[in-house]
Design an enzyme around this catalytic site. Sequence first.
Site, PDB file in Angstrom:
ATOM      1  N   GLU A  43       0.829  -1.202   0.000  1.00  0.00           N
ATOM      2  CA  GLU A  43       0.000   0.000   0.000  1.00  0.00           C
ATOM      3  C   GLU A  43       0.869   1.260   0.000  1.00  0.00           C
ATOM      4  O   GLU A  43       1.827   1.360   0.759  1.00  0.00           O
ATOM      5  CB  GLU A  43      -0.895  -0.025   1.239  1.00  0.00           C
ATOM      6  CG  GLU A  43      -1.850   1.145   1.356  1.00  0.00           C
ATOM      7  CD  GLU A  43      -2.631   1.111   2.664  1.00  0.00           C
ATOM      8  OE1 GLU A  43      -3.678   1.776   2.729  1.00  0.00           O
ATOM      9  OE2 GLU A  43      -2.193   0.438   3.619  1.00  0.00           O
ATOM     10  N   LYS A 116     -10.492   2.391  -1.535  1.00  0.00           N
ATOM     11  CA  LYS A 116     -10.552   1.708  -0.238  1.00  0.00           C
ATOM     12  C   LYS A 116     -11.866   2.001   0.480  1.00  0.00           C
ATOM     13  O   LYS A 116     -12.247   3.157   0.667  1.00  0.00           O
ATOM     14  CB  LYS A 116      -9.362   2.161   0.605  1.00  0.00           C
ATOM     15  CG  LYS A 116      -9.175   1.441   1.925  1.00  0.00           C
ATOM     16  CD  LYS A 116      -7.856   1.883   2.551  1.00  0.00           C
ATOM     17  CE  LYS A 116      -7.560   1.215   3.867  1.00  0.00           C
ATOM     18  NZ  LYS A 116      -6.239   1.632   4.394  1.00  0.00           N
ATOM     19  N   CYS A 153      -5.543  -2.918   2.699  1.00  0.00           N
ATOM     20  CA  CYS A 153      -5.198  -2.859   4.119  1.00  0.00           C
ATOM     21  C   CYS A 153      -6.404  -3.075   5.051  1.00  0.00           C
ATOM     22  O   CYS A 153      -6.827  -4.211   5.225  1.00  0.00           O
ATOM     23  CB  CYS A 153      -4.462  -1.565   4.428  1.00  0.00           C
ATOM     24  SG  CYS A 153      -3.488  -1.665   5.954  1.00  0.00           S
TER      25      CYS A 153
END
Length: 296
Positions: A43, A116, A153
């Site tokens: 990331e 995300k 993540c």
Amino acid sequence: MSDVVVAAVQIACTDDLEKNLAEIESHVRSAAKRGAQMVVLQELFEGPYFCKDIDQKHKARAKPFKGHATIARLSALARELSVVLPVSFYEVDGETRYNSLAMLDADGRVLGRYRKSHIPDSPGYSEKFYFANGETGFMVHDTAIGKVGAGICWDQWFPEAARAMVLQGAEILIYPTAIGSEPSFLNWDSRDHWQRVMQGHAGANLTPLIAANRVGIEKGESCDVVFYGSSFIADHTGAKLAEADRVTEGVITASLDLAAIAEARRSWGVFRDRRVDLYGGLTGQTPGTLLPVVAA
């Protein structure tokens, strides 16, 4: 395609963009020489993990998706090496910023952009200050090696995200990551918990999974974070096929027989026997939280 070789890269990032990209490119080339057909990168690898601090100046790091120089550079690399290459980047769209991922196919084409969905907020990981909640929904990309579902993540802690991608046909799950020490709990090591959660996603969904994390000590103005690497590749039962250590930069690879895995998924029965009539409560509000949410 049935048998595929997949890889994950982990590096320590500096504030020197060119140095980081050169190192990423070198490791992608190394992975390709080892037969990798998809290489998962960590990331926000263009620079340090700036979310350690709350500072307006870091918002200038965000760049538009269209014409993004790093995506263009890695697109050419993907095309040259014939590898699928997911690229994490900090995106600005108008006045809104996202933690995003561009999925590059083996011919260099951008297949899609994921933003995300789950944004954390805790000391050392103040992401709500920098990123809006992604609105793309969970995405599955039809790549040269098969259908790939990509989270980023914090998404990896949510079983709903993994299941949603597999229900859309994902044959492989990937999670570019930046995780390490917790500044508020200096003796808390989340590494094994982090791995087990994702191994559970792989096993529960009978779908292999790749997690790429960063390494190194990154010093911020408010705190330091020690990123613990430990990137890994799990098979469809959750067993680790390959794993990096906590400190070493480099590449891990593993081979996956996607046809055999698909047959195992069909025969195991966890999708056949789902009781969707009982799952309505999953879409309700969370009854309580452990920590207050700080507004962005």
